[in-house]
Scaffold this motif. Structure first.
Motif, PDB file in Angstrom:
ATOM      1  N   ARG A   1       0.694  -1.106  -0.120  1.00 47.14           N
ATOM      2  CA  ARG A   1      -0.014  -0.006  -0.134  1.00 47.14           C
ATOM      3  C   ARG A   1       0.957   1.348  -0.014  1.00 47.14           C
ATOM      4  O   ARG A   1       0.625   2.224  -0.486  1.00 47.14           O
ATOM      5  CB  ARG A   1      -0.939  -0.087   1.079  1.00 47.14           C
ATOM      6  CG  ARG A   1      -2.159  -0.922   1.020  1.00 47.14           C
ATOM      7  CD  ARG A   1      -3.228  -0.636   2.243  1.00 47.14           C
ATOM      8  NE  ARG A   1      -2.600  -1.118   3.510  1.00 47.14           N
ATOM      9  CZ  ARG A   1      -2.786  -2.344   3.984  1.00 47.14           C
ATOM     10  NH1 ARG A   1      -3.289  -3.285   3.120  1.00 47.14           N
ATOM     11  NH2 ARG A   1      -2.533  -2.621   5.180  1.00 47.14           N
ATOM     12  N   GLU A   2       2.034   1.101   0.736  1.00 48.63           N
ATOM     13  CA  GLU A   2       3.019   2.410   1.022  1.00 48.63           C
ATOM     14  C   GLU A   2       3.541   2.624  -0.520  1.00 48.63           C
ATOM     15  O   GLU A   2       3.821   3.651  -1.059  1.00 48.63           O
ATOM     16  CB  GLU A   2       4.001   2.178   1.935  1.00 48.63           C
ATOM     17  CG  GLU A   2       3.702   2.901   3.209  1.00 48.63           C
ATOM     18  CD  GLU A   2       4.965   2.870   4.157  1.00 48.63           C
ATOM     19  OE1 GLU A   2       5.834   3.727   4.010  1.00 48.63           O
ATOM     20  OE2 GLU A   2       4.806   1.931   4.959  1.00 48.63           O
ATOM     21  N   LEU A   3       3.979   1.554  -1.053  1.00 52.45           N
ATOM     22  CA  LEU A   3       4.569   1.447  -2.454  1.00 52.45           C
ATOM     23  C   LEU A   3       3.785   2.345  -3.455  1.00 52.45           C
ATOM     24  O   LEU A   3       4.355   2.898  -4.110  1.00 52.45           O
ATOM     25  CB  LEU A   3       4.868  -0.153  -3.158  1.00 52.45           C
ATOM     26  CG  LEU A   3       6.296  -0.735  -2.298  1.00 52.45           C
ATOM     27  CD1 LEU A   3       6.362  -2.311  -2.842  1.00 52.45           C
ATOM     28  CD2 LEU A   3       7.510   0.182  -2.717  1.00 52.45           C
ATOM     29  N   ASP A   4       2.384   1.687  -3.454  1.00 54.67           N
ATOM     30  CA  ASP A   4       1.485   2.516  -4.303  1.00 54.67           C
ATOM     31  C   ASP A   4       1.561   4.042  -4.041  1.00 54.67           C
ATOM     32  O   ASP A   4       1.754   4.523  -5.300  1.00 54.67           O
ATOM     33  CB  ASP A   4       0.173   1.968  -3.874  1.00 54.67           C
ATOM     34  CG  ASP A   4      -1.074   2.453  -4.794  1.00 54.67           C
ATOM     35  OD1 ASP A   4      -0.863   3.498  -5.310  1.00 54.67           O
ATOM     36  OD2 ASP A   4      -2.293   1.901  -4.781  1.00 54.67           O
ATOM     37  N   VAL A   5       1.520   4.431  -3.111  1.00 53.99           N
ATOM     38  CA  VAL A   5       1.483   5.852  -2.843  1.00 53.99           C
ATOM     39  C   VAL A   5       2.798   6.420  -3.464  1.00 53.99           C
ATOM     40  O   VAL A   5       2.764   7.536  -4.061  1.00 53.99           O
ATOM     41  CB  VAL A   5       1.410   6.247  -1.388  1.00 53.99           C
ATOM     42  CG1 VAL A   5       1.313   7.688  -1.070  1.00 53.99           C
ATOM     43  CG2 VAL A   5      -0.055   5.658  -0.861  1.00 53.99           C
ATOM     44  N   THR A   6       3.987   5.987  -3.075  1.00 54.91           N
ATOM     45  CA  THR A   6       5.223   6.297  -3.431  1.00 54.91           C
ATOM     46  C   THR A   6       5.450   6.337  -4.942  1.00 54.91           C
ATOM     47  O   THR A   6       6.071   7.401  -5.491  1.00 54.91           O
ATOM     48  CB  THR A   6       6.412   5.419  -2.680  1.00 54.91           C
ATOM     49  OG1 THR A   6       6.124   5.380  -1.259  1.00 54.91           O
ATOM     50  CG2 THR A   6       7.777   5.920  -3.039  1.00 54.91           C
ATOM     51  N   ILE A   7       5.140   5.308  -5.490  1.00 56.96           N
ATOM     52  CA  ILE A   7       5.396   5.436  -6.911  1.00 56.96           C
ATOM     53  C   ILE A   7       4.276   6.305  -7.700  1.00 56.96           C
ATOM     54  O   ILE A   7       4.879   6.961  -8.453  1.00 56.96           O
ATOM     55  CB  ILE A   7       4.880   3.786  -7.399  1.00 56.96           C
ATOM     56  CG1 ILE A   7       5.934   2.809  -6.910  1.00 56.96           C
ATOM     57  CG2 ILE A   7       4.930   3.847  -9.233  1.00 56.96           C
ATOM     58  CD1 ILE A   7       5.804   1.423  -7.232  1.00 56.96           C
ATOM     59  N   ARG A   8       3.036   6.334  -7.305  1.00 56.07           N
ATOM     60  CA  ARG A   8       2.146   7.399  -7.772  1.00 56.07           C
ATOM     61  C   ARG A   8       2.784   8.810  -7.694  1.00 56.07           C
ATOM     62  O   ARG A   8       2.698   9.275  -8.654  1.00 56.07           O
ATOM     63  CB  ARG A   8       0.717   7.445  -6.938  1.00 56.07           C
ATOM     64  CG  ARG A   8      -0.274   7.446  -7.844  1.00 56.07           C
ATOM     65  CD  ARG A   8      -1.545   6.946  -6.935  1.00 56.07           C
ATOM     66  NE  ARG A   8      -2.053   5.708  -7.009  1.00 56.07           N
ATOM     67  CZ  ARG A   8      -2.715   4.965  -7.967  1.00 56.07           C
ATOM     68  NH1 ARG A   8      -2.909   5.782  -9.073  1.00 56.07           N
ATOM     69  NH2 ARG A   8      -2.942   3.708  -8.018  1.00 56.07           N
ATOM     70  N   SER A   9       3.281   9.110  -6.714  1.00 51.47           N
ATOM     71  CA  SER A   9       3.917  10.546  -6.809  1.00 51.47           C
ATOM     72  C   SER A   9       5.197  10.452  -7.284  1.00 51.47           C
ATOM     73  O   SER A   9       5.633  11.382  -7.984  1.00 51.47           O
ATOM     74  CB  SER A   9       4.044  11.082  -5.295  1.00 51.47           C
ATOM     75  OG  SER A   9       4.930  10.321  -4.356  1.00 51.47           O
ATOM     76  N   GLY A  10       6.098   9.357  -7.602  1.00 50.87           N
ATOM     77  CA  GLY A  10       7.351   9.339  -8.000  1.00 50.87           C
ATOM     78  C   GLY A  10       7.256   9.543  -9.689  1.00 50.87           C
ATOM     79  O   GLY A  10       8.191   9.872 -10.137  1.00 50.87           O
ATOM     80  N   LEU A  11       6.094   9.134 -10.116  1.00 46.52           N
ATOM     81  CA  LEU A  11       5.760   9.431 -11.526  1.00 46.52           C
ATOM     82  C   LEU A  11       5.304  10.518 -11.861  1.00 46.52           C
ATOM     83  O   LEU A  11       5.046  10.830 -13.242  1.00 46.52           O
ATOM     84  CB  LEU A  11       5.001   8.392 -12.204  1.00 46.52           C
ATOM     85  CG  LEU A  11       5.503   6.736 -12.027  1.00 46.52           C
ATOM     86  CD1 LEU A  11       4.625   5.758 -12.594  1.00 46.52           C
ATOM     87  CD2 LEU A  11       6.882   6.550 -12.502  1.00 46.52           C
ATOM     88  N   ASN A  12       5.035  11.525 -10.787  1.00 45.17           N
ATOM     89  CA  ASN A  12       4.810  12.927 -11.337  1.00 45.17           C
ATOM     90  C   ASN A  12       5.259  13.735 -12.346  1.00 45.17           C
ATOM     91  O   ASN A  12       4.783  14.356 -13.012  1.00 45.17           O
ATOM     92  CB  ASN A  12       4.400  13.707 -10.304  1.00 45.17           C
ATOM     93  CG  ASN A  12       3.073  13.511  -9.275  1.00 45.17           C
ATOM     94  OD1 ASN A  12       2.282  12.780  -9.947  1.00 45.17           O
ATOM     95  ND2 ASN A  12       3.049  13.593  -7.947  1.00 45.17           N
ATOM     96  N   PRO A  13       6.811  13.383 -12.292  1.00 43.81           N
ATOM     97  CA  PRO A  13       7.334  14.504 -13.417  1.00 43.81           C
ATOM     98  C   PRO A  13       7.244  14.282 -14.858  1.00 43.81           C
ATOM     99  O   PRO A  13       7.401  15.305 -15.300  1.00 43.81           O
ATOM    100  CB  PRO A  13       8.836  13.948 -13.139  1.00 43.81           C
ATOM    101  CG  PRO A  13       9.052  13.253 -11.715  1.00 43.81           C
ATOM    102  CD  PRO A  13       7.599  12.644 -11.516  1.00 43.81           C
TER     103      PRO A  13
END
Ligand SMILES: Cc1ncc(COP(=O)(O)O)c(C=O)c1O
Length: 449
Positions: free
Chosen positions: A349-361
């Protein structure tokens, strides 16, 4: 053998699956010799973050002490013994664990040794079940499959697959099956998503009516079609398919080979929509990504239709030499235990959030058509505005090679870059993964837009 000798023999003697061999031989792909946690290490000692879970199966990383120990301990007992007319300890213990964790009603476990074989088992069981069931026995020889479906590369699984690049050449060898559309999720537009859901479930209902008494099963990848390029289904679709299959007395066959074991943040994707299929197929992450194993779980109702005196011909005549291999079952038991003790689902669940914001660029970038994500399954579709890139450019493949130069192993599906980190990957490594992917995608788009 030294690395150069290995390279030469790899190029001369190994035929790699799903690999364009002519170009592979010039690409000096890493030859993996070792691993350390979530990294793979090649013969030259270079470390690569395993960004696709070694083809979507790794759960806890590599060389996990608990799983290594479980396999070694099993090796001290017995490496292999058949399940044909015999049993072995780990296959019994694993069946117990799987039944306990699976959606309600799935009480019997049939083992095979890869995902496609697990699906073949399901198809054959469904077909035979209708002929042998006590109420209304009948011959049903059709299956419904969905647009974008992928269930493996054997003749049976290709017959219910929908990816033309993989199946068209073999069309004359395949059995006919009934195609139905899949309503895609429409993130941020719930009305559109609902409209799609209503429209395409009506189509499914029509097909079930049209082929009444002929359909042995509807085969679905719950929530996410991975090989289609991480295509995410409209919310509620799985539940509607369950309702319709019940109403029409048709088996629901759920292929959780890619989505199971934490990839969608629950142990099984079916749990998101409170669905209990009649048949559930597991593989890939079942052993934590260590050893080949598949399990096809069924209800008592299906199992009971195969009971009878040996001479009655009700037996399920199907099996593989390594069915229920004790080493693989021991690895699976250790992996399931680790999912609990390390709370892998919370990490996912934490990975989901991290990846979602990590792909923002690169959200909104002209070369990024869509980013699709469900849990730790991510597809980044690259395109030139409304147009796809010319296939000869191999833009997706260029991204994979660029990531590899930067120490990350990924695999593209055409121009979709697939990120599938292990559900137990530490958050800081997922951040590295996102940085490398973003930089690589932007570089490759810069050269091709
Ligand atoms: C949903 C699904 N089903 C079946 C398979 C086939 O599994 P295997 O490659 O182990 O035969 C795959 C493989 O990617 C898959 O993603």
């Amino acid at each position: 053998m030294n690395p150069e000798q290995l390279r030469q023999i790899d190029n001369n003697s190994v035929w790699h699956p799903f690999t364009a061999m002519a170009s592979y031989r010039d690409e000096h792909a890493p030859i993996i010799a070792n691993a350390d946690g979530f990294h793979l290490i090649d013969t030259a000692g270079r470390r690569y973050l395993d960004g696709h879970s070694s083809l979507w199966c790794n759960i806890h990383g590599h060389r996990v002490p608990e799983i290594d120990t479980a396999i070694r301990e099993q090796l001290n007992q017995v490496a292999h013994s058949t399940l044909l007319g015999l049993s072995n300890v780990p296959s019994i213990e694993l069946a117990d664990e799987l039944v306990r964790r699976a959606p309600n009603g799935l009480t019997k476990v049939f083992y095979a040794d890869c995902g496609a074989a697990g699906v073949e088992v399901a198809l054959k069981m469904a077909y035979q079940y209708y002929q042998q069931r006590e109420s209304h026995p009948e011959s049903r020889n059709k299956f419904i499959y969905f647009d974008g479906a992928y269930h493996g590369d054997t003749i049976g699984t290709m017959s219910i697959g929908s990816i033309s690049r993989f199946k068209n050449l073999f069309a004359p060898l395949l059995f006919p099956a009934v195609w139905s559309s899949t309503p895609a999720a429409a993130p941020g537009d719930p009305d559109r998503e609902r409209e799609r859901l209503v429209h395409w479930t009506q189509q499914l209902e029509q097909l079930l009516t049209e082929h009444r008494g002929q359909i042995a099963g509807v085969v679905i990848e719950p929530l996410v079609q991975a090989a289609a390029g991480i295509k995410i289904q409209a919310s509620g679709f799985l539940q509607r398919v369950r309702e319709l299959t019940r109403q029409h007395d048709v088996l629901l066959i759920a292929d959780e080979i890619a989505v199971g074991f934490g990839r969608t943040e629950k142990l099984f994707a079916c749990e998101h929509e409170n669905v209990s299929p009649d048949i559930l197929i597991l593989s890939k992450g079942l052993t934590g990504g260590y050893l080949p194993l598949a399990a096809t779980l069924v209800t008592d109702e299906i199992y009971n239709a195969f009971l009878g005196e040996p001479w009655e011909g009700k037996t399920f005549y199907h099996g593989h030499t390594y069915t229920g291999n004790p080493l693989a079952c021991a690895a699976a038991l250790a992996s399931l235990k680790l999912i609990d003790t390390n709370d892998v689902l919370a990490n996912s669940r934490e990975l989901d959030v991290t990846i979602r914001s990590g792909l923002n660029p690169f959200r909104g970038n002209a070369g990024v058509r869509e980013i699709r994500q469900r849990g730790v399954m991510v597809g980044i579709e690259l395109a030139k505005g409304d147009q796809s890139f010319s296939p000869e450019l191999r833009v997706g493949h260029q991204v994979t090679l660029t990531c590899r130069d930067r120490g990350v192993i990924l695999r593209n599906i055409g121009d979709v870059i697939v990120l599938m980190p292990a559900p137990a990957m530490p958050i800081e490594l997922a951040t590295v993964l996102c940085h490398v992917v973003c930089d690589s995608v932007l570089d490759v788009l810069g050269r091709n837009l």
